[in-house]
Design an enzyme around this catalytic site. Structure first.
Site, PDB file in Angstrom:
ATOM      1  N   LYS A 132       0.872  -1.174   0.162  1.00  0.00           N
ATOM      2  CA  LYS A 132       0.194   0.101  -0.020  1.00  0.00           C
ATOM      3  C   LYS A 132       0.767   1.282  -0.058  1.00  0.00           C
ATOM      4  O   LYS A 132       1.958   1.343   0.482  1.00  0.00           O
ATOM      5  CB  LYS A 132      -0.838  -0.040   1.165  1.00  0.00           C
ATOM      6  CG  LYS A 132      -2.085   0.804   1.086  1.00  0.00           C
ATOM      7  CD  LYS A 132      -3.059   0.055   0.350  1.00  0.00           C
ATOM      8  CE  LYS A 132      -4.365   0.800   0.004  1.00  0.00           C
ATOM      9  NZ  LYS A 132      -5.377   0.030  -0.237  1.00  0.00           N
ATOM     10  N   THR A 145     -15.173  -3.969  -8.715  1.00  0.00           N
ATOM     11  CA  THR A 145     -15.531  -4.203  -7.215  1.00  0.00           C
ATOM     12  C   THR A 145     -16.957  -4.376  -7.087  1.00  0.00           C
ATOM     13  O   THR A 145     -17.218  -5.820  -6.307  1.00  0.00           O
ATOM     14  CB  THR A 145     -15.198  -2.926  -6.438  1.00  0.00           C
ATOM     15  OG1 THR A 145     -13.822  -2.734  -6.682  1.00  0.00           O
ATOM     16  CG2 THR A 145     -15.328  -3.238  -4.920  1.00  0.00           C
ATOM     17  N   ASN A 181     -18.721   5.101  -6.588  1.00  0.00           N
ATOM     18  CA  ASN A 181     -18.352   4.157  -7.485  1.00  0.00           C
ATOM     19  C   ASN A 181     -18.879   2.779  -7.180  1.00  0.00           C
ATOM     20  O   ASN A 181     -19.829   2.225  -8.103  1.00  0.00           O
ATOM     21  CB  ASN A 181     -16.892   4.157  -7.926  1.00  0.00           C
ATOM     22  CG  ASN A 181     -16.487   3.301  -8.753  1.00  0.00           C
ATOM     23  OD1 ASN A 181     -17.362   2.783  -9.789  1.00  0.00           O
ATOM     24  ND2 ASN A 181     -15.149   2.832  -8.829  1.00  0.00           N
ATOM     25  N   SER A 229      -7.653  -5.758 -11.569  1.00  0.00           N
ATOM     26  CA  SER A 229      -6.454  -5.301 -11.634  1.00  0.00           C
ATOM     27  C   SER A 229      -5.196  -6.460 -11.984  1.00  0.00           C
ATOM     28  O   SER A 229      -4.424  -6.014 -12.900  1.00  0.00           O
ATOM     29  CB  SER A 229      -5.798  -4.620 -10.277  1.00  0.00           C
ATOM     30  OG  SER A 229      -6.248  -3.344 -10.075  1.00  0.00           O
TER      31      SER A 229
HETATM   32  P1  NAD Z   1     -16.848   6.600  -4.057  1.00  0.00           P
HETATM   33  O1  NAD Z   1     -15.931   8.064  -2.995  1.00  0.00           O
HETATM   34  O2  NAD Z   1     -16.848   6.861  -4.981  1.00  0.00           O
HETATM   35  O3  NAD Z   1     -18.101   6.564  -3.076  1.00  0.00           O
HETATM   36  C1  NAD Z   1     -18.228   6.645  -1.465  1.00  0.00           C
HETATM   37  C2  NAD Z   1     -19.679   7.039  -1.186  1.00  0.00           C
HETATM   38  O4  NAD Z   1     -19.813   7.276   0.133  1.00  0.00           O
HETATM   39  C3  NAD Z   1     -20.020   8.554  -1.665  1.00  0.00           C
HETATM   40  O5  NAD Z   1     -21.291   8.457  -2.421  1.00  0.00           O
HETATM   41  C4  NAD Z   1     -20.043   9.355  -0.405  1.00  0.00           C
HETATM   42  O6  NAD Z   1     -21.106  10.248  -0.418  1.00  0.00           O
HETATM   43  C5  NAD Z   1     -20.789   8.375   0.349  1.00  0.00           C
HETATM   44  N1  NAD Z   1     -20.497   8.432   1.845  1.00  0.00           N
HETATM   45  C6  NAD Z   1     -19.432   9.247   2.648  1.00  0.00           C
HETATM   46  N2  NAD Z   1     -19.626   9.308   3.977  1.00  0.00           N
HETATM   47  C7  NAD Z   1     -21.004   8.660   3.920  1.00  0.00           C
HETATM   48  C8  NAD Z   1     -22.054   8.619   5.003  1.00  0.00           C
HETATM   49  N3  NAD Z   1     -21.630   8.927   6.242  1.00  0.00           N
HETATM   50  N4  NAD Z   1     -22.975   7.757   4.863  1.00  0.00           N
HETATM   51  C9  NAD Z   1     -23.425   7.407   3.936  1.00  0.00           C
HETATM   52  N5  NAD Z   1     -22.828   7.574   2.735  1.00  0.00           N
HETATM   53  C10 NAD Z   1     -21.343   8.117   2.933  1.00  0.00           C
HETATM   54  O7  NAD Z   1     -15.715   5.546  -3.131  1.00  0.00           O
HETATM   55  P2  NAD Z   1     -15.855   3.972  -3.764  1.00  0.00           P
HETATM   56  O8  NAD Z   1     -14.872   3.912  -5.192  1.00  0.00           O
HETATM   57  O9  NAD Z   1     -17.353   3.692  -4.295  1.00  0.00           O
HETATM   58  O10 NAD Z   1     -15.242   3.240  -2.437  1.00  0.00           O
HETATM   59  C11 NAD Z   1     -16.228   3.006  -1.543  1.00  0.00           C
HETATM   60  C12 NAD Z   1     -15.839   1.904  -0.537  1.00  0.00           C
HETATM   61  O11 NAD Z   1     -15.508   0.711  -1.230  1.00  0.00           O
HETATM   62  C13 NAD Z   1     -14.407   2.320   0.356  1.00  0.00           C
HETATM   63  O12 NAD Z   1     -14.490   1.907   1.420  1.00  0.00           O
HETATM   64  C14 NAD Z   1     -13.466   1.781  -0.748  1.00  0.00           C
HETATM   65  O13 NAD Z   1     -12.174   1.393   0.074  1.00  0.00           O
HETATM   66  C15 NAD Z   1     -14.156   0.464  -1.119  1.00  0.00           C
HETATM   67  N6  NAD Z   1     -13.661  -0.092  -2.182  1.00  0.00           N
HETATM   68  C16 NAD Z   1     -13.684   0.337  -3.588  1.00  0.00           C
HETATM   69  C17 NAD Z   1     -13.022  -0.187  -4.627  1.00  0.00           C
HETATM   70  C18 NAD Z   1     -13.117   0.499  -5.868  1.00  0.00           C
HETATM   71  O14 NAD Z   1     -12.555  -0.412  -6.903  1.00  0.00           O
HETATM   72  N7  NAD Z   1     -13.988   1.522  -6.237  1.00  0.00           N
HETATM   73  C19 NAD Z   1     -12.322  -1.363  -4.259  1.00  0.00           C
HETATM   74  C20 NAD Z   1     -12.153  -1.956  -3.070  1.00  0.00           C
HETATM   75  C21 NAD Z   1     -12.814  -1.371  -2.112  1.00  0.00           C
END
Ligand code: NAD
Length: 422
Positions: A105, A189, A219, A350
């Site tokens: 990381k 994901t 996302n 990936s």
């Molecule tokens: P992102 O930033 O696109 O979306 C996050 C969402 O969470 C946003 O809509 C935001 O408004 C919302 N949010 C923030 N605080 C909040 C709260 N208190 N209550 C409700 N919603 C809230 O991020 P993402 O890429 O979708 O990732 C989300 C999670 O998935 C993270 O934990 C990330 O580590 C995990 N993840 C993502 C991926 C990926 O490929 N995108 C891969 C592995 C893990």
């Protein structure tokens, strides 16, 4: 143990899993500490001509099963300890999915929104200049994470190529398609989680159609909503950082998508008729079959876990359920499909990108989906069986499953008994 000692908290999972396996003590000794954490100060020229510096880290936690793999996050609170804990998680996630990788990381302590685009490019290139000697397609392979994206990965791959004097797309994944990215990375994901839940639905007691609540409409959350709705399931509640909306008959996904695309909260779709507003906290307690945390860590904790009505939780986010909440959910019969399995689709695609870069031969979207489905179902089934046979939670089952593979690799170099006998 202090709450902010992230690595110590992560190691609790290792101890738990080790109790269910007979493994050499050397294995635990090796997995208790990161192999190397490198720290650097990145110095860049700002647009106004001044110089500014940013702390940066790269942790290669364990590389017994292959080169280390893990994202780089840009965040104002990023630090080395967090990078080590996340690299530990990546070690287990790659082992869960049986990818030929260890865990790594990276992080830069910066608020990327405070930088211009040109400054962001200089910072991204400076990261590679600082860490190029520990990176490489057979050594350590970064990817996007919080506040980093495909364009940043493209700059980083280019900078690495400039340093070594040749194009090496496999040094980094999550690149733009035009620079060697893979089809299917954008929703990988969510799609991985979708294949997993579809495969285990009947075993976990889920019927059809399911009523689904999704925390976080970014996302991961938006993609899983689309995939589940296409199968006829009802998305009854979604939230973002500003609030939540629910509809017992099912939300109108097109309206939600339109709101997000226009930069508005899901809350703006509340009309008191079909979409009803509620607080983001209330989403956890929604009357539903499947709850999908897809926002941040520690969202389901000791104070709200008992209010969960869902039968199954699919952890698309990393670390959304605290250890205390885990105990409450297990006692209430809620099945948690844990992050290191449920969101493993991202690192799996990936890995597909890395494989395609090395072959110089690119797959169709159907091939990517089919290979992802096969892996999610195979590893999901094996973990489900392990947890049922041992009478443990699916989370502990996933750690046991990963630890078995890590132990086999570490023990293949020789155990205490082997060397003592010589
Ligand atoms: P992102 O930033 O696109 O979306 C996050 C969402 O969470 C946003 O809509 C935001 O408004 C919302 N949010 C923030 N605080 C909040 C709260 N208190 N209550 C409700 N919603 C809230 O991020 P993402 O890429 O979708 O990732 C989300 C999670 O998935 C993270 O934990 C990330 O580590 C995990 N993840 C993502 C991926 C990926 O490929 N995108 C891969 C592995 C893990």
């Amino acid at each position: 143990m202090p709450d902010d000692d992230l690595l110590a908290l992560a190691l609790v999972r290792l101890d738990e899993a080790a109790r269910h396996l007979s493994i050499d003590p050397d294995v635990i000794e090796k997995l208790k500490y990161p192999r190397e954490t490198t720290k650097a100060r990145l110095m860049i020229r700002m647009d106004d001509g001044s110089r500014k510096s940013f702390m940066a880290w790269r942790c290669r936690y364990d590389d017994t099963r292959g080169p280390t793999k893990g994202g780089i996050r840009f965040h104002p609170q990023a630090n080395g300890e967090e990078a080590e804990a996340l690299a530990f998680w990546m070690t287990f996630k790659c082992a869960v999915m049986n990818l030929p990788y260890g865990g790594g990381k990276g992080a830069v302590r910066v608020d990327p929104r405070s930088l211009s685009r040109a400054e962001l490019e200089r910072l991204s290139r400076a990261y590679i200049q600082a860490f190029a000697r520990i990176l490489g397609p057979d050594r350590d392979i970064p990817a996007p994470d919080v506040y980093t994206n495909s364009m940043i990965m493209g700059w980083m791959a280019d900078e690495y190529g400039q340093i070594v004097g040749e194009s090496v797309p496999a040094v980094i994944t999550g690149k733009p398609l035009a620079l060697g990215g893979s089809l299917g990375r954008d929703d990988a994901t969510a799609r991985g989680g979708y294949y997993l839940v579809r495969h285990l639905a009947a075993d976990a007691g889920l019927g059809a159609p399911m009523r689904v609540a999704i925390q976080g409409f970014g996302n991961a959350g938006r993609h899983i909503a689309r995939l589940l709705a296409a199968d006829g399931h009802r998305i009854v509640a979604v939230s973002d950082s500003e609030g939540a909306v629910f509809a017992h008959g099912g939300l109108d996904l097109e309206r939600l998508e339109a709101a997000k695309n226009a930069g508005r909260s899901v809350l703006s779709t509340a009309d008191g008729d079909r979409h009803h507003a509620c607080s983001a906290e209330d989403l956890i307690a929604t009357d539903c079959d499947l709850l999908v945390p897809a926002a941040l860590e520690n969202m389901i904790h000791g104070r709200n876990a008992a209010s969960v009505q869902a039968r199954v939780i699919l952890e698309l986010a990393n670390g959304p359920v605290t250890p205390e909440a885990d105990g409450i959910l297990a006692r209430n019969g809620v099945v948690v499909l844990p992050d290191i399995l449920a969101n493993g689709g991202g690192v799996t695609v990936s890995y597909f990108e890395w494989v395609q870069n090395r072959q110089g031969y690119y797959w169709t979207l159907e091939e990517v989906h089919e290979r992802l489905r096969t892996i999610m179902e195979r590893e999901g089934r094996a973990i489900w069986t392990t947890s049922k046979e041992a009478g443990i939670t699916v989370r502990t089952g996933a750690y046991v499953h990963a630890l078995r593979r890590l132990a086999a690799a570490i023990e293949a170099h020789g155990t205490q008994q082997f060397f003592a006998a010589g």
